[in-house]
Design a protein around this motif. Structure first.
Motif, PDB file in Angstrom:
ATOM      1  N   HIS A 172      20.571  -1.038 -10.152  1.00 27.84           N
ATOM      2  CA  HIS A 172      19.138  -1.121  -9.876  1.00 27.84           C
ATOM      3  C   HIS A 172      18.675   0.237  -9.354  1.00 27.84           C
ATOM      4  CE1 HIS A 172      18.973  -5.460 -10.401  1.00 27.84           C
ATOM      5  NE2 HIS A 172      20.112  -5.519  -9.741  1.00 27.84           N
TER       6      HIS A 172
ATOM      7  N   ILE B 266      23.576  -7.901  -4.248  1.00 26.56           N
ATOM      8  CA  ILE B 266      22.346  -8.618  -4.580  1.00 26.56           C
ATOM      9  C   ILE B 266      22.588  -9.556  -5.757  1.00 26.56           C
ATOM     10  CG2 ILE B 266      20.017  -8.325  -5.546  1.00 26.56           C
ATOM     11  CD1 ILE B 266      19.832  -5.753  -3.795  1.00 26.56           C
ATOM     12  N   ALA B 267      23.284  -9.071  -6.779  1.00 21.39           N
ATOM     13  CA  ALA B 267      23.553  -9.900  -7.955  1.00 21.39           C
ATOM     14  C   ALA B 267      24.389 -11.123  -7.596  1.00 21.39           C
ATOM     15  CB  ALA B 267      24.248  -9.066  -9.033  1.00 21.39           C
TER      16      ALA B 267
ATOM     17  N   ASN C 214      24.776 -12.530  -4.583  1.00 22.72           N
ATOM     18  CA  ASN C 214      24.078 -13.429  -3.669  1.00 22.72           C
ATOM     19  C   ASN C 214      22.879 -14.108  -4.304  1.00 22.72           C
ATOM     20  OD1 ASN C 214      25.633 -13.363  -1.257  1.00 22.72           O
ATOM     21  ND2 ASN C 214      25.010 -11.241  -1.008  1.00 22.72           N
ATOM     22  N   SER C 215      22.280 -13.491  -5.289  1.00 20.48           N
ATOM     23  CA  SER C 215      21.141 -14.130  -5.946  1.00 20.48           C
ATOM     24  C   SER C 215      21.601 -15.367  -6.727  1.00 20.48           C
ATOM     25  CB  SER C 215      20.419 -13.149  -6.854  1.00 20.48           C
ATOM     26  OG  SER C 215      21.236 -12.771  -7.929  1.00 20.48           O
ATOM     27  N   LYS C 216      22.866 -15.379  -7.158  1.00 16.59           N
ATOM     28  CA  LYS C 216      23.397 -16.550  -7.864  1.00 16.59           C
ATOM     29  C   LYS C 216      23.453 -17.755  -6.936  1.00 16.59           C
ATOM     30  CE  LYS C 216      26.345 -13.741 -10.812  1.00 16.59           C
ATOM     31  NZ  LYS C 216      27.735 -13.322 -11.068  1.00 16.59           N
TER      32      LYS C 216
ATOM     33  N   TYR D 214      21.410 -18.497  -4.607  1.00 16.59           N
ATOM     34  CA  TYR D 214      20.094 -18.999  -4.247  1.00 16.59           C
ATOM     35  C   TYR D 214      19.250 -19.407  -5.428  1.00 16.59           C
ATOM     36  CZ  TYR D 214      21.407 -17.153   0.261  1.00 16.59           C
ATOM     37  OH  TYR D 214      22.058 -16.909   1.433  1.00 16.59           O
ATOM     38  N   THR D 215      19.811 -19.402  -6.628  1.00 12.75           N
ATOM     39  CA  THR D 215      19.047 -19.872  -7.779  1.00 12.75           C
ATOM     40  C   THR D 215      19.297 -21.361  -7.932  1.00 12.75           C
ATOM     41  OG1 THR D 215      20.897 -19.285  -9.246  1.00 12.75           O
ATOM     42  CG2 THR D 215      19.113 -17.667  -8.999  1.00 12.75           C
TER      43      THR D 215
END
Length: 165
Positions: free
Chosen positions: A4, A156-157, A159-161, A163-164
């Motif tokens: 990113h 981020i990648a 941890n974003s999994k 919270y989806t």
């Protein structure tokens, strides 16, 4: 690897693309200045921007001159005002921004991402220093910033999994 990029990294990429600069061997500060219609003068004083000239300290190595050019260019392209009359905190902010800019300008992320890097840290730093004509210390700082950005992107990648939905 998903990376990113920051707004500054994107800005620098677009800036270089506007000058038709895509590869490390094209990173020549005298050529960049000429493409921008700027004058670079070498003198026995500290580097600065003064009266439409970028003054580079002639006592520095070619690597240090490149790094100084990037620092001064940041002031020209991204800052306003005369630092002599600035409040100290604002002056410090601009200096920190110019230093940060120099790391990304001298070793642009979009070029860094295309490199086939060695697998050992010391070799990676030596490689970057040579490819981008910067000092080892500068390459070390830039490499550490790059690695931190990669780790942050991975974090981020991952941890974003979680919270989806």
């Amino acid at each position: 690897m998903k990376y990113h990029s920051s707004l500054l990294e994107d800005w620098i990429k677009n800036f270089y693309y506007s000058l038709d600069i895509y590869h490390p061997h094209q990173l020549d500060f005298l050529d960049i200045a000429a493409r921008l219609g700027m004058v670079v003068t070498f003198k026995n004083i500290s580097s600065r921007y003064f009266e439409q000239d970028i003054i580079i300290d002639e006592r520095l190595t070619s690597q240090e001159q490149w790094q100084e050019f990037a620092h001064e260019l940041c002031h020209i392209l991204r800052h306003e005002g005369n630092q002599i009359y600035m409040p100290k905190p604002f002056l410090e902010l601009q200096e920190n921004q110019a230093n940060y800019f120099a790391y990304h300008f001298c070793i642009p992320t979009f070029m860094l991402l295309k490199l086939d890097m060695p697998n050992h840290r010391n070799q990676e730093i030596y490689y970057l220093a040579n490819i981008f004509n910067v000092t080892n210390e500068f390459a070390t700082q830039r490499f550490d910033r790059y690695q931190n950005q990669i780790y942050t992107s991975q974090f981020i990648a991952e941890n974003s999994k979680m919270y989806t939905y």
